[in-house]
Design an enzyme around this catalytic site. Structure first.
Site, PDB file in Angstrom:
ATOM      1  N   ILE A 192      -5.226  10.371  -3.838  1.00 12.86           N
ATOM      2  CA  ILE A 192      -6.488  10.711  -4.630  1.00 12.86           C
ATOM      3  C   ILE A 192      -7.775  11.100  -3.814  1.00 12.86           C
ATOM      4  CG2 ILE A 192      -8.054  10.356  -6.659  1.00 12.86           C
ATOM      5  CD1 ILE A 192      -5.479   8.980  -7.773  1.00 12.86           C
ATOM      6  N   ASN A 209      -0.927   2.794   3.156  1.00 13.87           N
ATOM      7  CA  ASN A 209      -0.169   3.845   2.470  1.00 13.87           C
ATOM      8  C   ASN A 209      -0.569   4.969   2.716  1.00 13.87           C
ATOM      9  OD1 ASN A 209       2.093   4.134   0.445  1.00 13.87           O
ATOM     10  ND2 ASN A 209       0.634   4.426  -1.100  1.00 13.87           N
ATOM     11  N   SER A 232      -7.180   2.563 -14.206  1.00 15.77           N
ATOM     12  CA  SER A 232      -6.143   3.296 -14.722  1.00 15.77           C
ATOM     13  C   SER A 232      -5.870   3.085 -16.264  1.00 15.77           C
ATOM     14  CB  SER A 232      -4.958   2.495 -14.063  1.00 15.77           C
ATOM     15  OG  SER A 232      -3.706   2.986 -14.635  1.00 15.77           O
ATOM     16  N   TYR A 289      -0.012  -5.238 -11.167  1.00 16.66           N
ATOM     17  CA  TYR A 289      -0.880  -4.270 -10.957  1.00 16.66           C
ATOM     18  C   TYR A 289      -1.792  -3.935 -11.945  1.00 16.66           C
ATOM     19  CZ  TYR A 289      -2.370   0.700 -10.469  1.00 16.66           C
ATOM     20  OH  TYR A 289      -3.209   1.743 -10.347  1.00 16.66           O
ATOM     21  N   LYS A 329      -6.336  -4.056 -12.255  1.00 18.56           N
ATOM     22  CA  LYS A 329      -7.370  -3.132 -12.741  1.00 18.56           C
ATOM     23  C   LYS A 329      -8.379  -3.599 -13.781  1.00 18.56           C
ATOM     24  CE  LYS A 329      -6.215   0.426  -9.829  1.00 18.56           C
ATOM     25  NZ  LYS A 329      -7.242   0.462  -8.666  1.00 18.56           N
ATOM     26  N   PHE A 341      -5.450   9.029 -16.004  1.00 13.54           N
ATOM     27  CA  PHE A 341      -4.150   9.191 -16.529  1.00 13.54           C
ATOM     28  C   PHE A 341      -2.943   9.498 -15.577  1.00 13.54           C
ATOM     29  CE2 PHE A 341      -4.416   8.155 -21.178  1.00 13.54           C
ATOM     30  CZ  PHE A 341      -5.663   7.517 -21.127  1.00 13.54           C
ATOM     31  N   ASN A 364       7.426   7.628  -9.392  1.00 14.12           N
ATOM     32  CA  ASN A 364       6.571   8.510 -10.446  1.00 14.12           C
ATOM     33  C   ASN A 364       7.539  10.014 -10.643  1.00 14.12           C
ATOM     34  OD1 ASN A 364       4.001   6.893  -9.036  1.00 14.12           O
ATOM     35  ND2 ASN A 364       4.580   6.706 -11.072  1.00 14.12           N
ATOM     36  N   ARG A 369       3.104  12.029 -21.323  1.00 14.13           N
ATOM     37  CA  ARG A 369       2.089  11.446 -20.655  1.00 14.13           C
ATOM     38  C   ARG A 369       0.948  12.750 -20.654  1.00 14.13           C
ATOM     39  NH1 ARG A 369       4.759   7.734 -21.547  1.00 14.13           N
ATOM     40  NH2 ARG A 369       5.339   6.269 -20.057  1.00 14.13           N
TER      41      ARG A 369
HETATM   42  P1  NAD Z   1      -2.872   5.776  -2.366  1.00 17.82           P
HETATM   43  O1  NAD Z   1      -1.810   4.544  -2.201  1.00 17.82           O
HETATM   44  O2  NAD Z   1      -2.537   7.173  -1.927  1.00 17.82           O
HETATM   45  O3  NAD Z   1      -4.281   5.487  -1.698  1.00 17.82           O
HETATM   46  C1  NAD Z   1      -4.592   4.291  -1.593  1.00 17.82           C
HETATM   47  C2  NAD Z   1      -5.269   4.272  -0.368  1.00 17.82           C
HETATM   48  O4  NAD Z   1      -5.882   2.796  -0.198  1.00 17.82           O
HETATM   49  C3  NAD Z   1      -4.237   4.207   0.825  1.00 17.82           C
HETATM   50  O5  NAD Z   1      -4.746   5.115   1.911  1.00 17.82           O
HETATM   51  C4  NAD Z   1      -4.154   2.890   1.457  1.00 17.82           C
HETATM   52  O6  NAD Z   1      -3.750   2.871   2.693  1.00 17.82           O
HETATM   53  C5  NAD Z   1      -5.527   2.250   1.064  1.00 17.82           C
HETATM   54  N1  NAD Z   1      -5.670   0.754   1.228  1.00 17.82           N
HETATM   55  C6  NAD Z   1      -4.765   0.008   0.275  1.00 17.82           C
HETATM   56  N2  NAD Z   1      -5.247  -1.128   0.319  1.00 17.82           N
HETATM   57  C7  NAD Z   1      -6.202  -1.337   1.262  1.00 17.82           C
HETATM   58  C8  NAD Z   1      -7.108  -2.190   1.736  1.00 17.82           C
HETATM   59  N3  NAD Z   1      -6.976  -3.701   1.605  1.00 17.82           N
HETATM   60  N4  NAD Z   1      -8.058  -1.702   2.831  1.00 17.82           N
HETATM   61  C9  NAD Z   1      -8.272  -0.466   3.054  1.00 17.82           C
HETATM   62  N5  NAD Z   1      -7.528   0.412   2.668  1.00 17.82           N
HETATM   63  C10 NAD Z   1      -6.581   0.009   1.752  1.00 17.82           C
HETATM   64  O7  NAD Z   1      -3.247   5.896  -3.930  1.00 17.82           O
HETATM   65  P2  NAD Z   1      -3.704   6.867  -4.834  1.00 17.82           P
HETATM   66  O8  NAD Z   1      -2.670   7.287  -5.655  1.00 17.82           O
HETATM   67  O9  NAD Z   1      -4.501   7.621  -4.024  1.00 17.82           O
HETATM   68  O10 NAD Z   1      -4.494   6.147  -5.858  1.00 17.82           O
HETATM   69  C11 NAD Z   1      -6.107   5.743  -5.480  1.00 17.82           C
HETATM   70  C12 NAD Z   1      -6.691   4.434  -6.378  1.00 17.82           C
HETATM   71  O11 NAD Z   1      -6.415   5.070  -7.894  1.00 17.82           O
HETATM   72  C13 NAD Z   1      -5.736   3.263  -6.385  1.00 17.82           C
HETATM   73  O12 NAD Z   1      -6.723   2.357  -6.575  1.00 17.82           O
HETATM   74  C14 NAD Z   1      -4.803   3.350  -7.733  1.00 17.82           C
HETATM   75  O13 NAD Z   1      -4.559   2.276  -8.157  1.00 17.82           O
HETATM   76  C15 NAD Z   1      -5.664   4.185  -8.419  1.00 17.82           C
HETATM   77  N6  NAD Z   1      -4.721   4.762  -9.482  1.00 17.82           N
HETATM   78  C16 NAD Z   1      -3.784   5.923  -9.090  1.00 17.82           C
HETATM   79  C17 NAD Z   1      -3.011   6.514 -10.014  1.00 17.82           C
HETATM   80  C18 NAD Z   1      -1.833   7.145  -9.666  1.00 17.82           C
HETATM   81  O14 NAD Z   1      -1.078   7.458 -10.381  1.00 17.82           O
HETATM   82  N7  NAD Z   1      -1.832   7.893  -8.441  1.00 17.82           N
HETATM   83  C19 NAD Z   1      -3.323   6.344 -11.296  1.00 17.82           C
HETATM   84  C20 NAD Z   1      -4.214   5.362 -11.608  1.00 17.82           C
HETATM   85  C21 NAD Z   1      -5.177   4.687 -10.830  1.00 17.82           C
HETATM   86  N1  UFG Z   2      10.122   9.180 -15.500  1.00 21.06           N
HETATM   87  C1  UFG Z   2      11.399   9.714 -15.480  1.00 21.06           C
HETATM   88  N2  UFG Z   2      12.018   9.636 -14.405  1.00 21.06           N
HETATM   89  C2  UFG Z   2      11.465   9.216 -13.446  1.00 21.06           C
HETATM   90  C3  UFG Z   2      10.206   8.921 -13.071  1.00 21.06           C
HETATM   91  C4  UFG Z   2       9.433   8.685 -14.462  1.00 21.06           C
HETATM   92  O1  UFG Z   2      12.084  10.267 -16.643  1.00 21.06           O
HETATM   93  O2  UFG Z   2      12.158   9.236 -12.210  1.00 21.06           O
HETATM   94  C5  UFG Z   2       9.421   9.297 -16.832  1.00 21.06           C
HETATM   95  C6  UFG Z   2       8.922   7.878 -17.199  1.00 21.06           C
HETATM   96  O3  UFG Z   2       9.662   7.331 -17.978  1.00 21.06           O
HETATM   97  C7  UFG Z   2       7.612   8.479 -18.098  1.00 21.06           C
HETATM   98  C8  UFG Z   2       7.052   9.690 -17.318  1.00 21.06           C
HETATM   99  O4  UFG Z   2       8.298  10.190 -16.595  1.00 21.06           O
HETATM  100  O5  UFG Z   2       8.101   8.951 -19.328  1.00 21.06           O
HETATM  101  C9  UFG Z   2       6.204   9.253 -16.459  1.00 21.06           C
HETATM  102  O6  UFG Z   2       6.232   8.287 -15.607  1.00 21.06           O
HETATM  103  P1  UFG Z   2       5.552   7.997 -14.199  1.00 21.06           P
HETATM  104  O7  UFG Z   2       6.219   6.798 -13.359  1.00 21.06           O
HETATM  105  O8  UFG Z   2       5.144   9.161 -13.321  1.00 21.06           O
HETATM  106  O9  UFG Z   2       3.901   7.526 -14.651  1.00 21.06           O
HETATM  107  P2  UFG Z   2       3.717   6.158 -15.541  1.00 21.06           P
HETATM  108  O10 UFG Z   2       2.980   7.128 -16.865  1.00 21.06           O
HETATM  109  O11 UFG Z   2       4.808   5.416 -15.975  1.00 21.06           O
HETATM  110  O12 UFG Z   2       2.624   5.551 -14.797  1.00 21.06           O
HETATM  111  C10 UFG Z   2       1.626   6.064 -14.177  1.00 21.06           C
HETATM  112  C11 UFG Z   2       1.172   5.474 -12.843  1.00 21.06           C
HETATM  113  C12 UFG Z   2       0.837   3.981 -13.204  1.00 21.06           C
HETATM  114  C13 UFG Z   2      -0.494   4.147 -13.953  1.00 21.06           C
HETATM  115  C14 UFG Z   2      -0.126   4.886 -15.224  1.00 21.06           C
HETATM  116  C15 UFG Z   2      -1.362   5.128 -16.068  1.00 21.06           C
HETATM  117  O13 UFG Z   2       2.598   5.151 -12.049  1.00 21.06           O
HETATM  118  O14 UFG Z   2       0.179   3.320 -11.875  1.00 21.06           O
HETATM  119  O15 UFG Z   2       0.478   6.188 -15.117  1.00 21.06           O
HETATM  120  O16 UFG Z   2      -2.096   5.622 -15.218  1.00 21.06           O
HETATM  121  F1  UFG Z   2      -0.794   2.737 -14.476  1.00 21.06           F
END
Ligand code: NAD
Ligand code: UFG
Length: 338
Positions: free
Chosen positions: A12, A35, A124, A149, A153, A178, A199, A231
């Site tokens: 993101i 990551n 989240s 996790y 948050k 979301f 995911n 979702r």
């Molecule tokens: P991502 O893992 O791709 O990005 C997170 C970044 O933070 C990575 O580049 C990682 O190297 C860096 N990082 C982790 N710990 C660190 C530290 N201690 N110091 C410096 N850098 C550090 O994840 P993303 O999907 O881009 O998510 C970004 C943010 O959004 C996160 O806080 C995540 O929890 C939140 N979020 C993500 C989702 C999702 O589904 N992707 C949903 C809800 C919230």
């Molecule tokens: N699903 C499958 N097969 C898979 C993976 C997922 O059927 O291999 C289904 C899940 O059961 C769910 C939907 O796809 O119904 C979405 O699942 P994701 O794992 O992609 O996402 P979640 O909604 O479980 O969780 C995500 C992020 C979390 C975050 C949450 C709400 O992974 O970090 O959304 O923001 F907290």
């Protein structure tokens, strides 16, 4: 003046850097690359024709944080850095609480010492737990979290709210995402999970590219229109633009704002599979598996508050999310490694 983007090399964060640079902001990224790859930032520079100031380092490290705030003129911080794998957090709670909670408290402490009191925090939808109402509005009470996790948050939201309450110079915006999927239209940056994805969308794209044999659908007996989980999928570029809108709001001294970022449309796992197949003309073989522990039948929001107060609306639909996810995966079968 610059925006500090922690975790800016991640999924993101990198998309948000593109939108910030395109809007004319100067961007400083701090990322420990735990990551992510620095190549994402090189590609952001290539896409925008602009430079990013990159610091490889940790939000737990006061030395590098002080160096950044001394050298750069940071006006606001968009704070993405954190660990985010739900399952891993159950096995490694200490690592998650330390990285996410202690890391954020360290960052915020150094920020205030340098008089920078504007933060946008990546929260989240998971903080709602089993939601009291659907669609979920920001008035919906937060719930019991399913994982360490999610607790990080939920706790960090409260900590930031309390810090802002005690010192009104702070502007805190909490964004509850979301389900972000999709990728930049160019296919140059996208999601790059380590190992087998947890995911849905990265799993689907890895089946499509031939790395995985078939998708497992976790349950088809939920109380939803087709029995599979529902979702609120949101295009990562829309999400990134939500952060730019939030920055504009900080300019108005909002003090505290909490916003859902989603489309407001619930889509099922089968909707995603069918839309992906139709958009990209690829068959996704799947098998129905047992429900995944902790999953909830339906989870989608009302994004009205973000529309009214931030002037933000998601523009992209599921078809574009599927097209763009596939363009990224098919152009980069090994993520940033090739
Ligand atoms: P991502 O893992 O791709 O990005 C997170 C970044 O933070 C990575 O580049 C990682 O190297 C860096 N990082 C982790 N710990 C660190 C530290 N201690 N110091 C410096 N850098 C550090 O994840 P993303 O999907 O881009 O998510 C970004 C943010 O959004 C996160 O806080 C995540 O929890 C939140 N979020 C993500 C989702 C999702 O589904 N992707 C949903 C809800 C919230
Ligand atoms: N699903 C499958 N097969 C898979 C993976 C997922 O059927 O291999 C289904 C899940 O059961 C769910 C939907 O796809 O119904 C979405 O699942 P994701 O794992 O992609 O996402 P979640 O909604 O479980 O969780 C995500 C992020 C979390 C975050 C949450 C709400 O992974 O970090 O959304 O923001 F907290």
């Amino acid at each position: 003046m610059s925006i500090l983007v922690t975790g800016g090399a991640g999924y993101i964060g990198s998309h948000t850097c593109v939108e910030l640079l395109n809007e004319g902001y100067e961007v400083v990224v701090l990322d420990n690359l735990s990551n992510s790859s620095v190549k994402s930032l090189e590609r952001v520079e290539e896409l925008t024709g602009k430079k990013i100031t990159f610091y490889k380092g940790d939000i737990l490290d006061r030395v590098i944080l002080n160096e950044i705030f001394e050298k750069e003129e940071i006006e606001s911080c968009i704070h993405f850095a954190g660990l985010k794998a739900v399952g891993e957090s159950v096995a490694k709670p200490w690592e998650y609480y330390t990285n996410n909670v202690t890391g954020t408290l360290t960052l915020v402490d150094v920020m205030r010492q340098h008089g920078c009191k504007n933060i946008i925090f990546s929260s989240s939808a998971t903080v709602y737990g089993e939601p009291a109402e659907i669609p979920i509005s920001e008035n919906c009470p937060k719930g019991q979290c399913e994982s360490p996790y999610a607790w990080t948050k939920s706790m960090l939201e409260q900590m930031l709210i309390d810090i802002q309450k005690a010192d009104k110079e702070w502007n805190v915006i909490i964004l509850r995402y979301f389900n972000p999927i999709g990728a930049h239209k160019s296919g140059r940056i996208g999601e790059n999970p380590n190992g087998i994805p947890n995911n849905l969308m990265p799993y689907v794209t890895q089946v499509a590219v031939g790395k995985l044999e078939h998708l497992g659908i976790f349950g088809n007996d939920y109380d939803t229109p087709d029995g599979t989980g529902v979702r609120d999928y949101i295009h990562v570029v829309d999400l990134a633009r939500g952060h730019v809108k939030a920055l504009h709001k900080i300019d108005e001294n909002i003090e505290l704002g909490i916003y859902n970022l989603g489309t407001g449309q619930g889509k099922s796992v089968m909707d995603v599979v069918k839309t992906f197949e139709a958009a990209n003309n690829i068959k996704i073989p799947y098998v129905i598996k047992n429900r995944r522990p902790g999953d909830i039948a339906s989870y989608y929001c009302t994004p009205e508050k973000a529309k009214e107060e931030l002037g933000w609306v998601a523009e992209y639909g599921l078809r574009e999310m599927c097209e763009d996810s596939w363009r990224w995966q098919s152009n980069n079968p090994n993520g940033y490694e090739n």
